[in-house]
Structures are given as structure tokens and as C-alpha cells.
Design a protein around this motif. Sequence first.
Motif, PDB file in Angstrom:
ATOM      1  N   GLN A  74       0.746  -1.269  -0.061  1.00  0.00           N
ATOM      2  CA  GLN A  74      -0.031  -0.094   0.056  1.00  0.00           C
ATOM      3  C   GLN A  74       0.919   1.378   0.146  1.00  0.00           C
ATOM      4  O   GLN A  74       1.725   1.158   0.936  1.00  0.00           O
ATOM      5  N   ALA A  75       0.714   2.139  -0.809  1.00  0.00           N
ATOM      6  CA  ALA A  75       1.554   3.445  -1.019  1.00  0.00           C
ATOM      7  C   ALA A  75       0.813   4.449  -0.316  1.00  0.00           C
ATOM      8  O   ALA A  75      -0.393   4.496   0.038  1.00  0.00           O
ATOM      9  N   GLU A 109       0.285   8.561   0.763  1.00  0.00           N
ATOM     10  CA  GLU A 109      -0.301   9.840  -0.080  1.00  0.00           C
ATOM     11  C   GLU A 109       1.061  10.255  -0.669  1.00  0.00           C
ATOM     12  O   GLU A 109       1.952  10.573  -0.267  1.00  0.00           O
ATOM     13  N   GLU A 121       3.285   6.658  -5.788  1.00  0.00           N
ATOM     14  CA  GLU A 121       2.878   5.899  -6.838  1.00  0.00           C
ATOM     15  C   GLU A 121       3.661   4.457  -7.031  1.00  0.00           C
ATOM     16  O   GLU A 121       5.054   4.531  -6.734  1.00  0.00           O
ATOM     17  N   THR A 156      -0.431   2.507  -9.783  1.00  0.00           N
ATOM     18  CA  THR A 156      -1.538   2.162  -8.636  1.00  0.00           C
ATOM     19  C   THR A 156      -1.248   2.677  -7.558  1.00  0.00           C
ATOM     20  O   THR A 156       0.243   2.923  -7.357  1.00  0.00           O
ATOM     21  N   GLY A 157      -1.843   2.499  -6.437  1.00  0.00           N
ATOM     22  CA  GLY A 157      -1.716   2.939  -5.201  1.00  0.00           C
ATOM     23  C   GLY A 157      -1.583   1.690  -4.304  1.00  0.00           C
ATOM     24  O   GLY A 157      -1.015   1.870  -2.948  1.00  0.00           O
ATOM     25  N   ARG A 158      -1.960   0.472  -4.831  1.00  0.00           N
ATOM     26  CA  ARG A 158      -2.081  -0.557  -3.931  1.00  0.00           C
ATOM     27  C   ARG A 158      -1.846  -1.781  -4.842  1.00  0.00           C
ATOM     28  O   ARG A 158      -2.596  -2.142  -5.908  1.00  0.00           O
TER      29      ARG A 158
END
Length: 324
Positions: free
Chosen positions: A245-246, A248, A251, A281-283
Motif C-alpha cells: 500500500q502506497a 499519499e 505511486e 497504482t496505489g495498492r
Amino acid sequence: MNKMIWKYGLLALSIFALSACSDDTSSNADGEESSSSAAPISMSSASEVSPIKMENLAANVMSDGAGGEMLKLNGSVSLDYTFRVEDREDEDIFFNIDSMSFIAGHVDNGTVYESPLQVPMSTTFPTDRVTLGTSTSEVLLNSLEGCGDFRVYVWAFASASDEGGIDVSKVPTYSAVDSIDFKKACPKEEVSSSSVEAVCTEVAANEITLSNKLGTDQFAINLVTGSAENPHVTLEIVDNMAYLQASEGVEIWEEENQDFGLLPEAPVCAEDFKTAFGTKTGRIELMGNMWLVVKTAEGSFPMMIGKAMYQDETRGSVIITYYK
């Protein structure tokens, strides 16, 4: 991902088989020869409603280590246990996933033309869940004529289980379909080495094990400092599956230059890594041996995902080798 859901009706057996193909496949790449001999894919409809769920489907293209490319599918196909059969909403009817199939096509000016693509599966049916990352093998893309945009349709079929004495003959069979787009690289013109001056910004490998097995384990990392303070990415374990999981502003991209599962020999240059187009994506679900690039305000950090180990459905660990 281009999700396609058709009106009610079961998938007919007349859909094109994966092995059916023409010797010439059209291409939408600039300068590529196009052929009209490949037939457009023709499919009948899937069920309007279905107990089948398809989530996080993705198609990762990577080097095959021999100058070509290979495709790895990811995502999950599972059952929605809240699903109720029309006119039988008061009954607890359980379903099984009976089978799956894959159909590939070359996308040319909005039309999808059939292309051969065999996806080996190791899943035993019936089942209640299929994780594509572990149940399917890598697919060499040499068999796909042309280059550019391609699409894989993922079909799944489910029928009622006879648990609880249900008369399954009176319960409909359901089907569902989703699609995943990917790109096959087009040949590049060779550039004379004398006309290009090589540049190498040397980077070094760093290995860390992210884990949430114990309260004292480090499960998040700041890729500049190596500590868990102000992390760029965090490890999450959900249903025996590992995710990154990224934070905030961060990326996560797929990397397309490196060989699947192999660390490059030193010296390693930052210029050796390249992000795959359109994969931000962020995840992301983690698969052993895959390559990623994490882009942060402080710079980009290529990484290869190593072995994942699970203690239970929500705890585990993953080895990561990253470069900075």
C-alpha cells in the motif's frame, strides 16, 4: 481494465477457442502491417447477475529472459456469499466455481481480433476461489502475432452445490466475464552505440523483510532512510495474500526491463530500470519475483519482490530487494 458485462444469458459453447487463430493478426502499431484475415472475437452473453466476483484483475508483461516477453495474470475470482437466487431469496444456496477459460484478442481500431493464447492453470475444480497469480503460469507472448494493444477475456462459470439437500437441477448455472488489457512491445530500431554516450547512475541493492507477524516487526518502510518512520509503502496481509500500500503522494508502477525473478549483476544503473506504461497504482497484490518501481518525492526506487510467508490470514512477511 475494461470490464464488459453483457445482458442475461449463459455463455454458449460456440465462442472461439483459445487455440483457434489465423496466421496473420492485425496490429495497431505505427508502421506495422495489418491483416484482415484474423476474425473478430464473437462471444455470447454472460449472466446479468451472478454469484461470481472478479477483483483486482491485472496482466503483467515482463521479460522472458531470452529477448522476448511473457505475461503473468493476477487477481482473484471468488464467490459472493450474499448472492440470492431470484424467487428463492429465503434459501441459503451455495455455489461452486466449476471452470474458467481465457480468450485473447488483438485490439485494432476498437475491434478485438482473435489471437492464440494458452493460459496453463493448476486449479482443481470445483472450488470457491481462484487466485490467478498462483494458479496460472507465465505465458510466452511469442505466439501472438504483431504488437501493440491486446486484451484477455476471463470467463468463469458457477453452479449450485448440493449442500443442504438443495435440488440443484432447479437452480440456474451462472457465468461472468471481465477483461484485462496489456501491451506487447513493438520491435525497436537499433541505435549505433557510437552515436549514444552511455550514462550510468550507479545504485546499490538493499534487502529488507517487511513483516507484521509480531508487534515489534517492521511492516512499513521509508525507502530513503530504511526506517518505518514516514513510510513510503506499507505491507498488508489480507486473506493470505500480500499487498503493498502506497502512502499519499507515492505511486507504484510495474517495471518492464528486468528479468522476472533475477537480480541484475553489478554495477547496476538507475537508467537500467523502466516503468511499464499505464500501470500506476496505489495498492498492488504482491507476487514473488515480480519487479516494481516505487515513485516518491525523493526519487524512484526499483524493487524485486521475494518470497512471501504467511502465519495466518492477516499476518505474514515479504522479502524485498530495493535499489537506491
